[in-house]
Structures are given as C-alpha cells and as structure tokens.
Design an enzyme around this catalytic site. Structure first.
Site, PDB file in Angstrom:
ATOM      1  N   ASN A   1      16.908 -21.063  41.847  1.00  0.00           N
ATOM      2  CA  ASN A   1      17.585 -19.796  42.154  1.00  0.00           C
ATOM      3  C   ASN A   1      17.519 -19.477  43.647  1.00  0.00           C
ATOM      4  O   ASN A   1      18.499 -19.017  44.245  1.00  0.00           O
ATOM      5  CB  ASN A   1      16.953 -18.651  41.370  1.00  0.00           C
ATOM      6  CG  ASN A   1      16.872 -18.944  39.885  1.00  0.00           C
ATOM      7  OD1 ASN A   1      15.796 -18.926  39.303  1.00  0.00           O
ATOM      8  ND2 ASN A   1      17.996 -19.232  39.251  1.00  0.00           N
TER       9      ASN A   1
ATOM     10  N   HIS B   1      13.235 -18.830  40.130  1.00  0.00           N
ATOM     11  CA  HIS B   1      12.587 -20.123  40.311  1.00  0.00           C
ATOM     12  C   HIS B   1      13.216 -20.812  41.515  1.00  0.00           C
ATOM     13  O   HIS B   1      14.205 -20.322  42.095  1.00  0.00           O
ATOM     14  CB  HIS B   1      12.728 -20.995  39.065  1.00  0.00           C
ATOM     15  CG  HIS B   1      11.724 -20.680  38.005  1.00  0.00           C
ATOM     16  ND1 HIS B   1      10.367 -20.874  38.185  1.00  0.00           N
ATOM     17  CD2 HIS B   1      11.869 -20.185  36.743  1.00  0.00           C
ATOM     18  CE1 HIS B   1       9.722 -20.511  37.088  1.00  0.00           C
ATOM     19  NE2 HIS B   1      10.610 -20.084  36.202  1.00  0.00           N
TER      20      HIS B   1
ATOM     21  N   ASP C   1       9.890 -23.299  47.035  1.00  0.00           N
ATOM     22  CA  ASP C   1       8.510 -22.962  46.699  1.00  0.00           C
ATOM     23  C   ASP C   1       7.536 -23.476  47.755  1.00  0.00           C
ATOM     24  O   ASP C   1       6.634 -22.760  48.197  1.00  0.00           O
ATOM     25  CB  ASP C   1       8.115 -23.581  45.352  1.00  0.00           C
ATOM     26  CG  ASP C   1       8.708 -22.841  44.170  1.00  0.00           C
ATOM     27  OD1 ASP C   1       9.460 -21.877  44.372  1.00  0.00           O
ATOM     28  OD2 ASP C   1       8.430 -23.239  43.026  1.00  0.00           O
TER      29      ASP C   1
END
Length: 372
Positions: free
Chosen positions: A141, A138, A168
């Site tokens: 991480n 995620h 992201d």
C-alpha cells in the site's frame, strides 16, 4: 574493540518488521535493546514459519541481541513499572497506530515530563498527522501511494509484487535509525531529547529521488518502461536461452561500447544513447535476441572477464552462498544463547567499521517475564 553504540539503552514496543529491523541495527551496533511484548498476543514474527532451533527463523534474526520481556500494557501496574524505569533509557521505539500510546499513558509528552532527555520514535504507515494517519496498511500500500509502484513494472503487466518490503525497511526502518542517531548527537549538544515521527510512506516517496527530480522539474512524466531506469532503455533484465536472466546496466559510454563489442552489436553503440522511443526499442530488441542465443553459464563466463556492468540474476540461495557473499561476510554464525557453542546462520550486519565491532551475542530469545 568496543561497539559503536555501547551505553545506549532502548525500549522497543514495535512488532513485525519495521521497528524490530531498526532496533536490530541498534542492537548489532552495541545498544542494549529491551523488546516489550504482550503476554497474550504474541508478535506474529514469533509464529511465522519456517522454524529453526525451536523458534521462528525470522524472530531469531530480527530479535538478535535483544532481551524480550512480557508486559501487559493494559495493566496499570505495568505502566507504572515502565514509568519508574524510563529514566534509565535513552530511546523508545513504538509502532502502534497514532493515539494508542497516548491512551496507555506512554506517549512522548507523558514520558518526557519524567525524562526530558528521552528520544522517542514512532513508526507508522502514514505518520501522526493527515487524514490517512488512522488507516491500516502494508508495504504494498505504501509503495502504491508513494508513486514507486506506478512507474515500475511493465506497461502490459502492471506493477511488480516485490519479494522484499521496500517501504517497511528502506523507508521505515533505516530512516528511523538515521533519525534516532541524529537525535542522539543533537542531544549531546542541547541536553534534551525529542519526538520523531516516521511515516513509511513519506520515507518511501524519497526513494523515488531521481525519478521524482525529473517529474517535479516537469521534464519527464514517470510511467512504466519510459525512463532510463524503469525499462525505458536497454538498462533491463534479459532472458537467456535456458530461461535464466542477466542484468544489463551498461549506461555509461565506456560500458556501452564494451557491451556493443562483446555482443557484436554496433547498434548498441550507435543508438544506445538515443532518446527516441523507436531507437530504444531497436536497441533492446537486438540485445534481447542476442542474449537468447546462449545459455546462462556461457554468458556468465564471458561477462565475468569484462567490466561492463552485466551480472547474472541469482536466486536468493545462489546469492547467499556466492563467492561475493563469502568474501564480504554476508552470513554470520550467531550463538543460540550467550557463550553457547551451538550457533545459527543468519544475515550479518552489513556495516563495517575500522575500529568498532559488530555484536553477535545470541539469537532472538524466548519471551521473558522479568523486566530487569
């Protein structure tokens, strides 16, 4: 006015945030995006509260301007259908772990044999190669492994849990958009598509840029509260008397001098550029004590009249309903359906063209069954 990406067609197999945010940009800029979803395992974004107009607000936003189609990718008929239509599309975006699309027969090599002009972008946490490629991950991480978390935060408090997904979005989503549109331009010259491997961790590493340049040069080891931008200087957040915060970024000499004068702290001008730890601490302590002497509103009134790179730390609600938000059009009212008079407030696309328009046709749709 027409949209900038009018005529581009995208098949989007991604879920959650990175891929859907990338294809949201493509859709807002005019591309036709078909979001392929499982009929039995819904995209979690569809289930996440809060809800608006009977659907998840995040889904309504991330899937704006997109058609949503249910296809069972474990069904050979669905695979055959996709292959029969692939030549109609310019771009494929997928976000499965490495090897999944190959097992389904929807990998780049398989589809490029049918459609050599296809541009195919895979977004994963760790890329298509290396011993990390099959690991789950995620945003937190990716930030940990990229070094970003390691030189952020406080010495005593550790890395901060951010309220946004930096790797992201700034890593995966936006780099994917850059890569895809670059491949579109290249295709206009070569006549061929290509495969794009986007690792959110790879891309997050590049967000270190200034810090990494210093680290690689060997001049400055990066650690919390050590460099110019991570709390090692007076470039920082300061608490006001009533528990709010100001962001002070007065690094350049003219801003530093202005800050020193406004705060009546000559030490800022005298020692603000010092590289010694002792001098930095003296300056930060002086500013900290001064900012604690007045309330948030008092400081805002003062600094709003002076251009010294000091701004209030706003809550998200305050930011979205600020004068700046209104002037720059941060929010937009999007129809619930095509040509509907009922609308939902959403974040606007931040790109502003002189001629091309941004598209706001409808919010994210309920899951459809027909692949047109």
């Amino acid at each position: 006015m027409t949209t900038a990406l009018n005529g581009l067609k995208v098949l989007d197999f991604s879920t959650l945030l990175p891929g859907p945010f990338a294809t949201l940009y493509l859709a807002d800029l005019g591309a036709e995006v078909i979001h392929i979803e499982s009929p039995t395992r819904p995209d979690l974004v569809r289930l996440m509260p809060p809800y608006s107009n009977g659907q998840a607000a995040s889904h309504n936003y991330l899937n704006r301007n997109k058609q949503s189609v249910a296809l069972d990718l474990k069904n050979p008929e669905s695979i055959a259908l996709l292959k029969s239509k692939i030549s109609e599309y310019d771009i494929v975006v997928e976000q499965f772990r490495p090897g999944v699309m190959q097992r389904l027969g929807l990998d780049y090599e398989s589809l490029a044999k049918i459609h050599p002009q296809l541009i195919y972008c895979s977004i994963t946490g760790y890329g298509q190669t290396g011993h990390y490629k099959d690991r789950a991950g995620h945003d937190i991480n990716y930030l940990a492994l990229s070094g970003i978390a390691g030189h952020s935060g406080r010495k005593t408090g550790g890395p901060p849990p951010l309220g946004i997904q930096v790797a992201d979005v700034a890593g995966g989503s936006l780099h994917a958009v850059i890569a895809i549109l670059s491949a579109v331009i290249e295709r206009s010259q070569s006549g061929l598509g290509q495969y794009i491997d986007i690792s959110m961790t790879d891309c997050a590493v590049t967000l270190n840029n200034m810090a990494a340049a210093a680290e690689i040069a060997g001049n400055e080891r990066q650690q919390p509260e050590h460099s110019h931008l991570n709390g090692g200087t007076f470039y920082d957040y300061y608490e006001t008397r009533d528990g709010r915060y100001l962001a002070i970024g007065s690094l350049e000499p003219q801003f530093m001098l202005g800050l020193a004068q406004l705060l009546e702290l000559p030490v800022v001008a005298e020692k603000g550029t010092s590289f010694t730890l002792q001098d930095r601490q003296i300056v930060k302590h002086a500013i900290k004590e001064k900012i604690l002497s007045k309330n948030f509103s008092e400081w805002n009134e003062l600094f709003s009249l002076h251009d010294v790179c000091v701004e209030p730390v706003l809550s998200l609600d305050e930011a979205l309903h600020s004068k700046l938000a209104d002037e720059r059009g941060w929010l937009v009212a999007v129809p619930l359906q095509e040509n509907s008079t009922k609308k939902e407030q959403q974040l606007a696309c931040p790109i502003k063209f002189s001629r091309s328009k941004i598209r706001y046709e409808f919010i994210g749709k309920s899951l459809g069954l027909d692949f047109l």
